[in-house]
Motif scaffolding. Structure first.
Motif, short mmCIF file in Angstrom:
data_model
loop_
_atom_site.label_atom_id
_atom_site.label_comp_id
_atom_site.label_asym_id
_atom_site.label_seq_id
_atom_site.Cartn_x
_atom_site.Cartn_y
_atom_site.Cartn_z
N SER A 51 -59.99 -1.54 52.04
CA SER A 51 -59.62 -2.42 53.14
C SER A 51 -59.01 -1.64 54.32
N PRO A 52 -59.41 -1.94 55.55
CA PRO A 52 -58.79 -1.31 56.71
C PRO A 52 -57.42 -1.91 57.05
N THR A 53 -57.03 -2.90 56.28
CA THR A 53 -55.75 -3.56 56.50
C THR A 53 -54.80 -3.18 55.37
N ARG A 54 -53.64 -2.66 55.77
CA ARG A 54 -52.61 -2.34 54.77
C ARG A 54 -51.31 -3.02 55.19
N ARG A 55 -50.57 -3.41 54.20
CA ARG A 55 -49.29 -4.07 54.44
C ARG A 55 -48.18 -3.16 53.91
N PHE A 56 -47.10 -3.09 54.68
CA PHE A 56 -45.93 -2.31 54.29
C PHE A 56 -44.95 -3.26 53.61
N VAL A 57 -44.56 -2.92 52.38
CA VAL A 57 -43.64 -3.76 51.60
C VAL A 57 -42.48 -2.90 51.14
N ALA A 58 -41.26 -3.37 51.39
CA ALA A 58 -40.05 -2.65 50.96
C ALA A 58 -39.82 -2.95 49.48
N ARG A 59 -39.92 -1.91 48.65
CA ARG A 59 -39.77 -2.12 47.20
C ARG A 59 -38.33 -2.41 46.81
N CYS A 60 -37.36 -2.04 47.66
CA CYS A 60 -35.95 -2.27 47.34
C CYS A 60 -35.63 -3.75 47.16
N CYS A 61 -36.34 -4.62 47.90
CA CYS A 61 -36.06 -6.06 47.80
C CYS A 61 -37.33 -6.90 47.91
N ASN A 62 -38.50 -6.26 47.71
CA ASN A 62 -39.79 -6.96 47.74
C ASN A 62 -40.06 -7.67 49.05
N SER A 63 -39.64 -7.07 50.17
CA SER A 63 -39.84 -7.69 51.49
C SER A 63 -41.05 -7.10 52.21
N PRO A 64 -42.06 -7.92 52.49
CA PRO A 64 -43.13 -7.46 53.37
C PRO A 64 -42.55 -7.25 54.78
N ILE A 65 -42.88 -6.11 55.39
CA ILE A 65 -42.35 -5.78 56.71
C ILE A 65 -43.41 -5.95 57.78
N ALA A 66 -44.59 -5.39 57.56
CA ALA A 66 -45.61 -5.40 58.60
C ALA A 66 -46.99 -5.24 58.00
N LEU A 67 -47.98 -5.57 58.80
CA LEU A 67 -49.38 -5.43 58.46
C LEU A 67 -50.00 -4.52 59.52
N GLU A 68 -50.76 -3.54 59.06
CA GLU A 68 -51.44 -2.65 60.00
C GLU A 68 -52.94 -2.74 59.79
N PHE A 69 -53.68 -3.04 60.86
CA PHE A 69 -55.12 -2.85 60.87
C PHE A 69 -55.28 -1.39 61.27
N THR A 70 -55.62 -0.55 60.30
CA THR A 70 -55.56 0.90 60.50
C THR A 70 -56.46 1.39 61.62
#
Length: 183
Positions: free
Chosen positions: A89-108
């Motif tokens: 997928s050209p789309t990746r999501r950044f997720v903070a593992r410390c508290c399971n918080s999605p931060i952002a989505l990048e269309f690479t």
């Protein structure tokens, strides 16, 4: 912080505050997306105990679209995990593992980063301007007509993305984090 959007700095943080991202200047747009991809990711992200909600009750995911050349990771990049719905997928999501918080989505392949609006403090979060991909919203969901509802990305949104790209010299910078981040 200045009240002028051109000079404003907004910050998005994970739920526990370990990961922080700064965004400078006027955002490209504030949208809520109803595509199948955002719904599938949200359904995954909303499961872990204590994780912040990603999906709204109507199945939409609110984002603030910002230019990649106007972001800076302030802290916690060692806590970021990459989530892709498919390995290619050209789309990746950044997720903070410390508290399971999605931060952002990048269309690479793109020049913008879609920051989850819920990660931005309410007093600094622009109101959603439009809804997009509503043709893929969950069955039975009726949307109000308080803002524009678009079946697919609208001409207005595409125009704003093009103007931002032109202002960036038609570059699409890579979103960099620490060397331990999965690429």
């Amino acid at each position: 912080m200045s009240g002028n959007d051109a000079t404003r700095i907004r910050t998005a943080t994970c739920q526990c505050g370990t990961v922080a991202l700064a965004m400078a200047g006027k955002p490209i747009a504030a949208v809520t997306c109803y595509c199948h991809s955002c719904q599938a990711a949200g359904q995954t992200f909303d499961v872990p105990p204590g994780a912040p909600r990603t999906l709204e009750a109507d199945g939409g995911t609110p984002y603030l679209l910002v230019r990649k050349d106007r972001i800076e990771w302030l802290s916690g990049t060692d806590q970021l995990d990459e989530h892709r719905l498919r390995p290619d997928s050209p789309t990746r999501r950044f997720v903070a593992r410390c508290c399971n918080s999605p931060i952002a989505l990048e269309f690479t392949k793109g020049h913008w980063l879609s920051v989850y609006s819920a990660r931005i403090p309410a007093e600094n979060r622009p109101a959603t301007e439009m809804r997009t991909m509503i043709k893929e919203r969950p069955d039975g969901v009726e949307l109000p007509d308080d803002i524009p509802n678009h079946a697919a990305p609208s001409g207005k949104l595409l125009w704003r993305l093009l103007k931002a790209w032109a202002a960036m010299g038609f570059r699409a910078p890579k979103v960099e984090t620490t060397k331990g981040f999965a690429r």
